[in-house]
Design a protein around this motif. Structure first.
Motif, short mmCIF file in Angstrom:
data_model
loop_
_atom_site.label_atom_id
_atom_site.label_comp_id
_atom_site.label_asym_id
_atom_site.label_seq_id
_atom_site.Cartn_x
_atom_site.Cartn_y
_atom_site.Cartn_z
N ASN A 94 0.83 -1.22 0.00
CA ASN A 94 0.00 0.00 0.00
C ASN A 94 0.86 1.26 0.00
O ASN A 94 0.37 2.35 0.30
CB ASN A 94 -0.98 -0.01 1.18
N ASP A 95 2.13 1.11 -0.36
CA ASP A 95 3.10 2.21 -0.56
C ASP A 95 3.72 2.75 0.73
O ASP A 95 4.74 3.43 0.66
CB ASP A 95 2.47 3.39 -1.31
N TRP A 96 3.11 2.46 1.89
CA TRP A 96 3.59 3.07 3.12
C TRP A 96 3.78 2.04 4.23
O TRP A 96 2.85 1.34 4.59
CB TRP A 96 2.60 4.14 3.61
N LEU A 156 -6.56 3.81 1.89
CA LEU A 156 -7.38 5.02 1.82
C LEU A 156 -7.27 5.86 3.08
O LEU A 156 -7.29 7.10 3.02
CB LEU A 156 -8.85 4.65 1.61
N TRP A 157 -7.18 5.22 4.24
CA TRP A 157 -7.15 5.90 5.53
C TRP A 157 -5.76 5.81 6.14
O TRP A 157 -4.82 5.33 5.51
CB TRP A 157 -8.23 5.31 6.45
N GLY A 158 -5.61 6.25 7.37
CA GLY A 158 -4.29 6.29 7.99
C GLY A 158 -3.74 4.92 8.34
O GLY A 158 -4.44 3.91 8.30
N GLU A 194 -6.02 4.65 13.20
CA GLU A 194 -6.98 5.73 13.40
C GLU A 194 -6.40 6.75 14.39
O GLU A 194 -5.97 6.38 15.47
CB GLU A 194 -8.32 5.17 13.90
N GLY A 195 -6.39 8.00 13.96
CA GLY A 195 -5.72 9.06 14.70
C GLY A 195 -4.45 9.51 14.00
O GLY A 195 -3.84 10.51 14.40
N ASP A 196 -4.06 8.79 12.94
CA ASP A 196 -2.89 9.14 12.15
C ASP A 196 -3.21 10.39 11.32
O ASP A 196 -4.10 10.37 10.47
CB ASP A 196 -2.55 7.96 11.23
N ALA A 197 -2.46 11.48 11.54
CA ALA A 197 -2.71 12.73 10.81
C ALA A 197 -2.24 12.66 9.36
O ALA A 197 -2.63 13.49 8.54
CB ALA A 197 -2.02 13.88 11.52
N GLN A 198 -1.38 11.71 9.04
CA GLN A 198 -0.90 11.46 7.68
C GLN A 198 -0.20 12.67 7.06
O GLN A 198 -0.27 12.88 5.84
CB GLN A 198 -2.04 10.99 6.77
N ASP A 214 0.47 12.15 -1.44
CA ASP A 214 -0.52 11.66 -2.41
C ASP A 214 -1.95 11.74 -1.89
O ASP A 214 -2.88 11.33 -2.57
CB ASP A 214 -0.22 10.20 -2.77
N LEU A 215 -2.14 12.28 -0.69
CA LEU A 215 -3.42 12.16 -0.01
C LEU A 215 -4.57 12.79 -0.78
O LEU A 215 -5.69 12.26 -0.80
CB LEU A 215 -3.32 12.78 1.38
N GLU A 216 -4.32 13.90 -1.45
CA GLU A 216 -5.39 14.62 -2.14
C GLU A 216 -6.04 13.77 -3.22
O GLU A 216 -7.26 13.82 -3.43
CB GLU A 216 -4.85 15.91 -2.75
#
Length: 341
Positions: A198-200, A264-266, A269-273, A278-280
């Motif tokens: 997932n790239d991260w 799609l998400w962090g 949960e709570g991860d500001a990312q 690439d988030l946009e």
């Protein structure tokens, strides 16, 4: 959704062309997974404000959700039966659901209730289900070695059962990953290794942590086939997984499959990312509306069928969540029960 497998060694063990019914089943499976995780997301965040407290609320502790990675679970698990084993990561719900885990017991474990898979003691990162031979762990690459043991036992018993070991791309740099591939190839074990790229790796991009552009290339070093699916397509995953599963069932040994998927998400949960450039553009790559659109264009779905599949998934998920919330919490006096030591 499970698809029964033919006896090992037969030509019909190879994946056939996707028919219309299977395509709709894959879509239905992905919608169910997303609906479940959206419900967990809602309840997880409901009572952790105004000051974020990871230990507070109905669902305490960390939470890792797999939105965007549904094609991996649906495409791979479509080839499995409940007699096959799956080991997963700390991000396990999509795989657990696709492998047929009971939604009520899954939800109850996430909510920490006595009716859960581990009587509420394991939480979402430690799901163990003997009924579907499913397990997962919060330890990176931990699921690979146990999958070898399961595969070894399946072969010793003379069955065509297989083990599927899933991990993230960050775990492909761990010793457990390489040791497991080596031993599985040496012993020709019926294992399918799956890497979800997932790239991260938490906040580290794959390009900054991994020397090769594709972990599938590493399969050659261990004498097994390696294949990478680039486009997060559930149909492409299904086809590639079918080849690997057929090989394992036929006694030809392990394979390595890497899927370039999407988180799609962090990471949690709570991860500001803040690390993600690439988030946009991420929402536009969501695989569920993409697949839905292709099925609508092909005439396999229409507005009526879509509007029935989603409420059906919502009803199943609501039933599971309600069951979890109404279940008792474990008695603190039994905190040491059900422990090995």
């Amino acid at each position: 959704m499970t698809v029964a497998s033919a006896p090992a060694g037969t030509a019909s063990n190879l994946p056939g062309p996707l028919d219309d019914a299977l395509r709709k089943d894959l879509y239905r499976q992905m919608v169910l997974i997303r609906t479940f995780e959206e419900a967990i997301l809602k309840d997880y965040h409901a009572d952790k404000a105004p000051v974020w407290d990871i230990g507070a609320g109905l669902v305490p502790g960390e939470m890792h959700l797999a939105a965007g990675q549904e094609p991996v679970a649906a495409g791979v698990c479509a080839h499995l039966t409940a007699d096959d084993a799956v080991t997963a990561t700390h991000r396990p719900h999509h795989l657990a659901i696709a492998h047929g885990m009971d939604l009520r017991r899954l939800a109850a474990e996430i909510f920490g209730r006595e009716t859960g898979l581990g009587r509420g003691r394991g939480g979402h990162m430690h799901l163990f289900d003997p009924t579907t031979h499913f397990s997962c762990s919060g330890i990176i690459a931990e699921g690979y070695p146990p999958a070898l043991g399961q595969a070894f036992a399946f072969r010793r018993r003379g069955t065509d059962r297989i083990a599927v070991a899933v991990t993230g791309e960050g775990a492909a740099n761990q010793g457990g990953f390489h040791e497991s591939l080596n031993l599985a190839a040496l012993w020709k074990l019926p294992v399918v290794f799956v890497v979800e790229d997932n790239d991260w790796g938490i906040s580290v991009p794959r390009s900054a942590s991994t020397a090769v552009p594709s972990n599938a290339d590493r399969a050659a070093a261990y004498g097994m086939p390696g294949e990478r699916v680039e486009d997060n397509s559930v149909e492409a995953v299904y086809e590639a997984a079918g080849r690997a599963v057929a090989r394992a069932r036929a006694g030809l040994g392990p394979s390595l499959l890497e899927v370039h998927t999407l988180r799609l998400w962090g990471h949690f949960e709570g991860d500001a990312q803040g690390y993600r450039s690439d988030l946009e553009g991420v929402p536009g790559r969501d695989p569920i509306p993409t697949y839905e659109h292709s099925l609508l264009e092909a005439g396999l779905l229409d507005d009526t069928s879509v509007s029935s599949i989603r409420p059906e998934a919502a009803a199943r998920v609501q039933d599971a969540v309600t069951f979890a919330k109404q279940s008792p919490v474990p008695d603190p006096a039994q905190a040491t029960s059900y422990a090995f030591a």
